[in-house]
Scaffold this motif. Structure first.
Motif, mmCIF file in Angstrom:
data_model
loop_
_atom_site.group_PDB
_atom_site.id
_atom_site.type_symbol
_atom_site.label_atom_id
_atom_site.label_comp_id
_atom_site.label_asym_id
_atom_site.label_seq_id
_atom_site.Cartn_x
_atom_site.Cartn_y
_atom_site.Cartn_z
ATOM 1 N N ILE A 95 14.611 16.251 -34.548
ATOM 2 C CA ILE A 95 15.613 15.408 -35.198
ATOM 3 C C ILE A 95 16.978 15.758 -34.611
ATOM 4 N N ILE B 275 16.697 4.333 -38.289
ATOM 5 C CA ILE B 275 15.855 5.452 -38.724
ATOM 6 C C ILE B 275 16.551 6.188 -39.862
ATOM 7 N N VAL C 224 10.466 8.122 -38.805
ATOM 8 C CA VAL C 224 10.285 9.146 -37.767
ATOM 9 C C VAL C 224 8.859 9.097 -37.257
ATOM 10 N N GLY D 81 11.085 12.288 -30.301
ATOM 11 C CA GLY D 81 11.974 12.669 -31.380
ATOM 12 C C GLY D 81 12.859 11.495 -31.744
ATOM 13 N N VAL D 82 13.790 11.751 -32.657
ATOM 14 C CA VAL D 82 14.682 10.687 -33.112
ATOM 15 C C VAL D 82 16.136 11.122 -32.976
ATOM 16 N N LEU E 295 13.165 14.253 -44.921
ATOM 17 C CA LEU E 295 12.629 13.653 -43.699
ATOM 18 C C LEU E 295 11.315 14.324 -43.290
ATOM 19 N N TYR F 164 7.637 12.545 -43.497
ATOM 20 C CA TYR F 164 6.873 12.463 -42.253
ATOM 21 C C TYR F 164 5.449 12.952 -42.479
#
Length: 367
Positions: free
Chosen positions: A15, A221, A227, A237-238, A352, A356
């Protein structure tokens, strides 16, 4: 939630958080992601140096990054006064008239925080020079590939380089130029963004640059489910920016002035507009009475970068000082519809990761 990006950057979670706030960037890094500090607001290299000293001392020895605004083509530059001479009088008159009509009171301009000169290529280079004296692990460029000598300079210090791309062809060019990480930024994103939605853009970029080059998903996002979707589409990844604007740490950066956050918390995903009025390049902003004014018949065409930011810099300061959420001038993505409360960074990071895991568990049960 562990990908090869984690190994590449030395982080726990894939992240990456772009933010103009050192408090947010440090908090994300401490929570296991990679905080990336936006440098465009620093007109003076010494101010950035001081801020990165603070980052070094407040990130528990963990890696962080910086984001610069460096056009690949070096534009003609000048002093602030020289650049001001290129702004047409009718543009200045429009801004002054609009501020009066919106009821924005006059305030004393603060050149230290105007963010004007930070858009210049020469200032961006000074940001790179200063950053490489600190413990950065990534330099990202919001406007694509940096010049080749800047990439070589970063690599000589063991620092990775990332570049944003709104088209697959741009991503291929970035890799050919020596960029290490491509950020595929979809139409939904806040700030400078292209015209292709993330769901379409991300797999196109991954297919274009091959699976050997890490690709980060950006735009829209704001949950662990998103994610998971990004990783399913091939991302490593983001890259998240807007989502951190409604954190308690960002409020601290704003000297506890909550007007901007009030506007964001109240907004829906429909309350943004893509326009060149912020910097001269297309950028997604919160839709307010200020952005509406620029869309009215008779409004002037926005000027090219950096003249447009120079034109509206004082206006943005006056708007911020007005404490009126209906005229806020703020880049933000369509994910603003999920930003419904002011919460700490650590809480958002934990959520997050948890979401996920739940999303992956649900997918596994569909087999």
């Amino acid at each position: 939630m562990h990908t090869r990006l984690c190994e590449l950057l030395g982080i726990d979670y894939p992240i990456v958080a772009f933010t103009p706030s050192e408090h947010v960037a440090a908090a994300v890094t401490r929570a296991g992601g990679l905080g990336v500090l936006g440098c465009v607001r620093f007109n003076e290299a010494s101010a950035l140096d001081e801020t990165l000293d603070w980052m070094d001392a407040n990130t528990d020895g963990k890696p962080y990054g910086v984001d610069v605004v460096m056009p690949s083509k070096i534009p003609e530059e000048g002093t602030k006064g020289e650049l001001s001479n290129h702004i047409p009088p009718e543009h200045r008159e429009f801004v002054a008239r609009t501020l009066r009509e919106l009821g924005v009171p006059e305030t004393k301009a603060n050149d230290e925080t105007g963010g004007v000169l930070g858009w210049l290529h020469s200032i961006a280079r000074s940001h790179v020079d200063v950053s490489l004296k600190h413990r950065v692990s990534l330099i990202a460029n919001a406007l694509g590939s940096p010049p080749s000598d800047v990439i070589e300079q970063a690599h000589s210090h063991g620092v990775k380089v990332a570049a944003l791309a709104g088209k697959a062809v741009h991503a291929r060019s970035h890799v050919d130029n020596g960029v290490d990480i491509v950020v595929a930024q979809g139409y939904e994103a806040g700030g400078h963004t292209g015209e292709i939605a993330s769901m379409v853009l991300l797999p196109e970029v991954v297919d274009q640059v091959g699976h050997d080059v890490p690709v980060l998903a950006a735009g829209g996002i704001g949950s662990g489910r998103q994610v998971a979707a990004a990783l399913a589409l091939g991302a490593c990844g983001v890259w998240m920016g807007s989502y951190w604007l409604t954190t308690t740490e960002y409020l601290e950066s704003m000297n506890n002035s909550s007007t901007m956050q009030e506007a964001l918390v109240a907004a829906t995903s429909s309350d943004t507009v893509r326009s060149r009025i912020y910097s001269g390049k297309p950028a997604r902003l919160l839709k307010t009475r200020w952005t509406d004014a620029w869309q009215q018949p008779g409004a002037p065409t926005p000027l090219p970068m950096p003249l447009q930011n120079l034109l509206v810099s004082e206006a943005h300061q006056r708007i911020a000082a007005s404490h009126d959420p209906t005229v806020v001038a703020m880049p933000v993505g369509q994910i603003v519809g999920r930003m419904n409360a002011v919460r700490p960074v650590a809480e958002l990071m934990s959520e997050l990761v948890s979401e996920y895991g739940d999303a992956v568990d649900r997918l596994q049960k569909t087999r």
